[in-house]
Write a protein that holds these residues in place. Structure first.
Motif, mmCIF file in Angstrom:
data_model
loop_
_atom_site.group_PDB
_atom_site.id
_atom_site.type_symbol
_atom_site.label_atom_id
_atom_site.label_comp_id
_atom_site.label_asym_id
_atom_site.label_seq_id
_atom_site.Cartn_x
_atom_site.Cartn_y
_atom_site.Cartn_z
ATOM 1 N N ARG A 104 0.956 -1.035 0.116
ATOM 2 C CA ARG A 104 -0.216 -0.034 0.149
ATOM 3 C C ARG A 104 0.860 1.090 -0.076
ATOM 4 O O ARG A 104 0.608 2.294 -0.597
ATOM 5 C CB ARG A 104 -0.946 0.027 1.290
ATOM 6 N N ARG A 105 1.841 1.221 0.843
ATOM 7 C CA ARG A 105 2.930 2.437 1.026
ATOM 8 C C ARG A 105 3.652 2.539 -0.216
ATOM 9 O O ARG A 105 3.765 3.752 -0.690
ATOM 10 C CB ARG A 105 3.982 2.291 2.074
ATOM 11 N N CYS A 106 4.094 1.438 -0.873
ATOM 12 C CA CYS A 106 4.672 1.703 -2.048
ATOM 13 C C CYS A 106 4.022 2.130 -3.229
ATOM 14 O O CYS A 106 4.388 3.015 -4.209
ATOM 15 C CB CYS A 106 5.222 0.107 -2.688
ATOM 16 N N ALA A 107 2.686 1.837 -3.152
ATOM 17 C CA ALA A 107 1.688 2.429 -4.350
ATOM 18 C C ALA A 107 1.654 4.096 -4.209
ATOM 19 O O ALA A 107 1.255 4.813 -5.084
ATOM 20 C CB ALA A 107 0.283 1.927 -4.278
ATOM 21 N N GLU A 108 1.786 4.498 -2.928
ATOM 22 C CA GLU A 108 1.744 5.708 -2.534
ATOM 23 C C GLU A 108 3.015 6.556 -2.988
ATOM 24 O O GLU A 108 3.086 7.681 -3.398
ATOM 25 C CB GLU A 108 1.262 6.144 -1.139
ATOM 26 N N ILE A 109 4.249 6.149 -2.590
ATOM 27 C CA ILE A 109 5.428 6.909 -2.665
ATOM 28 C C ILE A 109 6.477 6.327 -3.465
ATOM 29 O O ILE A 109 7.370 6.863 -3.394
ATOM 30 C CB ILE A 109 5.883 6.810 -1.042
ATOM 31 N N ALA A 155 8.786 1.058 1.283
ATOM 32 C CA ALA A 155 7.718 1.353 2.068
ATOM 33 C C ALA A 155 8.049 2.609 3.129
ATOM 34 O O ALA A 155 7.024 3.241 3.732
ATOM 35 C CB ALA A 155 7.017 0.058 2.935
ATOM 36 N N GLY A 156 9.127 2.931 3.211
ATOM 37 C CA GLY A 156 9.430 3.849 4.201
ATOM 38 C C GLY A 156 9.390 3.715 5.603
ATOM 39 O O GLY A 156 9.555 4.685 6.500
ATOM 40 N N ASN A 157 9.366 2.483 6.281
ATOM 41 C CA ASN A 157 9.136 2.344 7.587
ATOM 42 C C ASN A 157 10.324 1.228 7.777
ATOM 43 O O ASN A 157 10.453 0.090 7.592
ATOM 44 C CB ASN A 157 7.839 1.457 7.885
ATOM 45 N N GLY A 158 11.350 1.795 8.724
ATOM 46 C CA GLY A 158 12.502 1.014 9.116
ATOM 47 C C GLY A 158 12.381 -0.204 9.799
ATOM 48 O O GLY A 158 13.089 -1.185 9.964
ATOM 49 N N LEU A 159 11.480 0.134 10.847
ATOM 50 C CA LEU A 159 10.873 -1.085 11.660
ATOM 51 C C LEU A 159 10.438 -2.347 10.988
ATOM 52 O O LEU A 159 10.668 -3.436 11.415
ATOM 53 C CB LEU A 159 10.035 -0.717 12.735
ATOM 54 N N VAL A 160 9.390 -2.065 10.005
ATOM 55 C CA VAL A 160 9.111 -3.189 9.041
ATOM 56 C C VAL A 160 10.087 -3.693 8.108
ATOM 57 O O VAL A 160 10.219 -5.059 8.104
ATOM 58 C CB VAL A 160 7.839 -2.632 8.274
ATOM 59 N N VAL A 161 10.955 -3.127 7.729
ATOM 60 C CA VAL A 161 12.266 -3.520 6.964
ATOM 61 C C VAL A 161 12.750 -4.386 7.954
ATOM 62 O O VAL A 161 13.334 -5.798 7.744
ATOM 63 C CB VAL A 161 13.096 -2.414 6.406
ATOM 64 N N GLU A 162 13.199 -4.125 9.128
ATOM 65 C CA GLU A 162 14.047 -4.890 10.040
ATOM 66 C C GLU A 162 13.321 -6.182 10.615
ATOM 67 O O GLU A 162 13.874 -7.276 10.523
ATOM 68 C CB GLU A 162 14.334 -4.081 11.295
ATOM 69 N N ALA A 163 11.946 -6.130 10.524
ATOM 70 C CA ALA A 163 11.219 -7.208 11.145
ATOM 71 C C ALA A 163 11.186 -8.160 9.875
ATOM 72 O O ALA A 163 11.394 -9.479 10.267
ATOM 73 C CB ALA A 163 9.704 -6.862 11.428
ATOM 74 N N LEU A 164 11.049 -7.932 8.445
ATOM 75 C CA LEU A 164 10.972 -8.824 7.529
ATOM 76 C C LEU A 164 12.441 -9.278 7.168
ATOM 77 O O LEU A 164 12.377 -10.494 6.804
ATOM 78 C CB LEU A 164 10.272 -7.996 6.222
#
Length: 223
Positions: A104-109, A155-164
């Motif tokens: 979703r975020r990728c579609a936006e930014i 997606a611009g969210n570092g915590l999501v990147v780290e978790a994945l």
């Protein structure tokens, strides 16, 4: 043990020696030739591939960072254990929470050049899906990992990147279905995600990613 012809083929590609060695070991782990939990002897692999121990250790360090290899003090390296059914269920539950959000975020930014990059990854995967054997399958797994990593990173969210990134999702999953032709259906699902992002449609991107994860879960759980 002699080097399998498919692995030897990996070493013939013009590339830096460390990358060649990494690709060869990655392919052997992915195909379960090096079985989950099996100890990996640096000396033995060096003899099999006809190289010194230095590029072997460098490759194993990279593979450890990707979750495919475990290093134990005073014991050495071994292939990571396979996912259990419970771990597989937990992994997909977390993916369903995080990855539709990233799409979703990728579609936006997401910048247009990065969307083009995702499309090029899909094209490379499509080419590889028409090939048989260890080399093509290992490369497909690496491109699939790059595709999903790019979505997370954009997606611009570092915590999501780290978790994945800590899940090492795709390398573990692809070990479950070596040569099971799970690639063809994944291609259409990837394409739907890229088209939704390119159309700047967050709802469609989120829905396409959710469908992809659910379909992937069903494919891998069946194994």
């Amino acid at each position: 043990m002699a080097v399998p012809s498919a692995v030897a083929g990996l070493l013939r590609r013009p590339a830096r020696l460390g990358d060649e060695v990494y690709s060869a070991i990655f392919a052997r782990i992915m195909s379960l030739e090096i079985a989950p939990g099996t100890r990996i002897s640096v000396d033995a692999v060096a003899r099999q591939l006809g190289v010194s121990q230095t590029p072997i250790r460098e490759a194993l360090t990279r593979l450890e960072a990707e979750g495919l290899v475990i290093k134990t003090h005073l014991i050495g390296y071994s292939a990571a254990p396979q996912l259990s059914a419970a771990q597989l269920a937990d992994l997909y539950e977390l993916r369903l929470l995080l990855e539709p959000f990233t799409a979703r975020r990728c579609a936006e930014i997401m910048p247009e050049p990065v969307i083009d990059h995702l499309a090029s990854l899909c094209a490379e995967m499509e080419t590889l899906s028409r090939s048989e054997g260890l080399d093509a399958y290992a490369q497909f797994a690496q491109l699939d990992m790059a595709f999903h990593d790019q979505l997370a990173a954009s997606a611009g969210n570092g915590l999501v990147v780290e978790a994945l990134s800590r899940l090492h999702t795709h390398v573990h999953l692809f070990r479950l279905v070596f040569n099971a032709r799970a690639t063809d259906t994944a291609l259409a699902e990837h394409d739907a995600i890229v088209k939704a992002i390119g159309a700047r449609d967050p709802d469609a991107a989120e829905a396409a990613t959710r469908r992809h994860i659910i379909e992937s879960r069903d494919r891998f759980a069946a194994r």
